[in-house]
Design a protein around this motif. Structure first.
Motif, mmCIF file in Angstrom:
data_model
loop_
_atom_site.group_PDB
_atom_site.id
_atom_site.type_symbol
_atom_site.label_atom_id
_atom_site.label_comp_id
_atom_site.label_asym_id
_atom_site.label_seq_id
_atom_site.Cartn_x
_atom_site.Cartn_y
_atom_site.Cartn_z
ATOM 1 N N GLY A 50 -21.302 26.145 25.280
ATOM 2 C CA GLY A 50 -22.161 25.443 24.354
ATOM 3 C C GLY A 50 -21.702 25.489 22.917
ATOM 4 O O GLY A 50 -22.438 25.120 22.024
ATOM 5 N N GLY A 51 -20.496 25.952 22.651
ATOM 6 C CA GLY A 51 -20.002 26.024 21.295
ATOM 7 C C GLY A 51 -19.658 24.669 20.723
ATOM 8 O O GLY A 51 -19.541 24.508 19.524
ATOM 9 N N GLY A 52 -19.489 23.686 21.542
ATOM 10 C CA GLY A 52 -19.173 22.348 21.070
ATOM 11 C C GLY A 52 -17.744 21.959 21.382
ATOM 12 O O GLY A 52 -16.931 22.760 21.824
ATOM 13 N N THR A 53 -17.465 20.704 21.127
ATOM 14 C CA THR A 53 -16.144 20.133 21.338
ATOM 15 C C THR A 53 -15.525 19.853 19.978
ATOM 16 O O THR A 53 -16.207 19.361 19.082
ATOM 17 N N ASN A 54 -14.253 20.154 19.833
ATOM 18 C CA ASN A 54 -13.589 19.884 18.559
ATOM 19 C C ASN A 54 -13.568 18.390 18.287
ATOM 20 O O ASN A 54 -13.207 17.602 19.157
ATOM 21 N N ALA A 55 -13.944 18.020 17.072
ATOM 22 C CA ALA A 55 -13.814 16.631 16.647
ATOM 23 C C ALA A 55 -12.325 16.361 16.437
ATOM 24 O O ALA A 55 -11.585 17.220 15.967
ATOM 25 N N LYS A 56 -11.882 15.178 16.805
ATOM 26 C CA LYS A 56 -10.469 14.805 16.695
ATOM 27 C C LYS A 56 -10.312 13.638 15.724
ATOM 28 O O LYS A 56 -11.165 12.758 15.661
ATOM 29 N N ASP A 57 -9.200 13.635 15.001
ATOM 30 C CA ASP A 57 -8.925 12.513 14.108
ATOM 31 C C ASP A 57 -8.252 11.386 14.882
ATOM 32 O O ASP A 57 -8.114 11.450 16.103
ATOM 33 N N GLU A 58 -7.808 10.353 14.170
ATOM 34 C CA GLU A 58 -7.225 9.183 14.838
ATOM 35 C C GLU A 58 -5.926 9.490 15.567
ATOM 36 O O GLU A 58 -5.506 8.737 16.443
ATOM 37 N N LEU A 59 -5.291 10.608 15.232
ATOM 38 C CA LEU A 59 -4.056 10.999 15.914
ATOM 39 C C LEU A 59 -4.302 11.998 17.041
ATOM 40 O O LEU A 59 -3.366 12.434 17.699
ATOM 41 N N GLY A 60 -5.557 12.380 17.226
ATOM 42 C CA GLY A 60 -5.892 13.326 18.281
ATOM 43 C C GLY A 60 -5.815 14.780 17.856
ATOM 44 O O GLY A 60 -5.906 15.672 18.685
ATOM 45 N N ASN A 61 -5.649 15.029 16.562
ATOM 46 C CA ASN A 61 -5.602 16.397 16.055
ATOM 47 C C ASN A 61 -7.011 16.889 15.745
ATOM 48 O O ASN A 61 -7.878 16.107 15.353
ATOM 49 N N ASN A 62 -7.220 18.198 15.886
ATOM 50 C CA ASN A 62 -8.515 18.773 15.543
ATOM 51 C C ASN A 62 -8.803 18.549 14.065
ATOM 52 O O ASN A 62 -7.913 18.649 13.225
ATOM 53 N N VAL A 63 -10.056 18.254 13.751
ATOM 54 C CA VAL A 63 -10.465 18.026 12.368
ATOM 55 C C VAL A 63 -10.885 19.360 11.760
ATOM 56 O O VAL A 63 -11.745 20.049 12.303
ATOM 57 N N SER A 64 -10.262 19.704 10.634
ATOM 58 C CA SER A 64 -10.678 20.911 9.912
ATOM 59 C C SER A 64 -11.638 20.485 8.807
ATOM 60 O O SER A 64 -11.474 19.424 8.194
ATOM 61 N N ALA A 65 -12.635 21.306 8.562
ATOM 62 C CA ALA A 65 -13.641 20.975 7.550
ATOM 63 C C ALA A 65 -13.011 20.884 6.168
ATOM 64 O O ALA A 65 -13.282 19.939 5.414
ATOM 65 N N SER A 66 -12.156 21.829 5.827
ATOM 66 C CA SER A 66 -11.549 21.817 4.490
ATOM 67 C C SER A 66 -10.654 20.591 4.308
ATOM 68 O O SER A 66 -10.667 19.952 3.256
ATOM 69 N N ASP A 157 -13.499 26.918 10.220
ATOM 70 C CA ASP A 157 -12.982 25.725 9.548
ATOM 71 C C ASP A 157 -12.743 24.547 10.498
ATOM 72 O O ASP A 157 -12.201 23.530 10.095
ATOM 73 N N GLN A 158 -13.150 24.661 11.744
ATOM 74 C CA GLN A 158 -13.016 23.558 12.697
ATOM 75 C C GLN A 158 -14.352 22.833 12.818
ATOM 76 O O GLN A 158 -15.406 23.463 12.907
ATOM 77 N N VAL A 159 -14.307 21.505 12.825
ATOM 78 C CA VAL A 159 -15.520 20.702 12.984
ATOM 79 C C VAL A 159 -15.785 20.548 14.479
ATOM 80 O O VAL A 159 -14.929 20.069 15.224
ATOM 81 N N LEU A 160 -16.972 20.989 14.899
ATOM 82 C CA LEU A 160 -17.362 20.927 16.306
ATOM 83 C C LEU A 160 -18.520 19.957 16.481
ATOM 84 O O LEU A 160 -19.412 19.880 15.633
ATOM 85 N N VAL A 161 -18.501 19.237 17.579
ATOM 86 C CA VAL A 161 -19.555 18.286 17.911
ATOM 87 C C VAL A 161 -20.172 18.739 19.228
ATOM 88 O O VAL A 161 -19.460 19.052 20.180
ATOM 89 N N SER A 162 -21.508 18.787 19.280
ATOM 90 C CA SER A 162 -22.181 19.200 20.514
ATOM 91 C C SER A 162 -23.379 18.294 20.786
ATOM 92 O O SER A 162 -23.867 17.599 19.897
ATOM 93 N N GLN A 163 -23.837 18.324 22.013
ATOM 94 C CA GLN A 163 -24.917 17.448 22.476
ATOM 95 C C GLN A 163 -26.211 17.697 21.705
ATOM 96 O O GLN A 163 -26.599 18.832 21.480
#
Length: 178
Positions: A50-66, A157-163
């Motif tokens: 339940g921690g969430g899924t990493n948000a990805k940018d247009e290249l498929g890389n994990n999005v960092s908040a900073s 520093d990782q952006v996570l998306v969850s339900q």
């Protein structure tokens, strides 16, 4: 006519053993064949506990908040890959803050990707004209429902998306997408 003796008839123990062996073999083969079918219909669960899924940018890389906050100004609404790979808007609400929710960009009418129109301050579907306010609540049809939302959190520093499973704060109803 010859009469059969007890030596000619297999013992009941041997017959029961052969029946059990046959039944076990058939059952094992049937279960082995059904296991992949059952796995096919069982939804894949990504992200673990339940921690969430990493948000990805247009290249498929994990999005960092900073990194996101350094390249996106306050008020920016840009797409990332969110839950189930759907395009999801991350909203920058302050110099160092991303909103606690993301807005799924899939129109609830026929599934077009809904762009943000900064001039009109709303999401406007290019396919059939549905409009949504800045929170994704439907304000003009033909879309029947508001855009889905998801929780956005930051961990290490990782952006996570969850339900999103709670009541929809925009409408006061249970989420239709859950």
């Amino acid at each position: 006519m010859t009469q059969m003796t007890t030596a000619d008839v297999p013992s009941m123990g041997r017959r029961q053993f052969m029946n059990l062996l046959t039944f076990g073999t058939v059952t094992g083969v049937a279960l082995g064949a059904l296991y992949p079918v059952a796995q096919y219909f069982t939804p894949y669960r990504a992200g673990g506990g339940g921690g969430g899924t990493n948000a990805k940018d247009e290249l498929g890389n994990n999005v960092s908040a900073s990194g996101w906050l350094s390249t996106h100004p306050v008020g920016d609404r840009s797409l990332v890959q969110g839950l189930k790979g759907d395009p999801t808007y991350l909203i920058v609400e302050g110099e160092d803050a991303i909103t606690s929710y993301g807005i799924n960009a899939i129109c609830t009418h026929l599934g077009c990707v809904v762009p943000w129109n900064s001039g009109a301050n709303k999401y406007m579907c290019p396919c059939h004209g549905s409009q949504y306010d800045s929170t994704g609540k439907v304000v003009r049809g033909p879309a029947p429902l508001s855009l889905a939302i998801a929780h956005v959190s930051i961990e290490d520093d990782q952006v996570l998306v969850s339900q999103w499973t709670e009541t929809d704060f925009r409408t006061g109803t249970d989420p239709w997408w859950g």
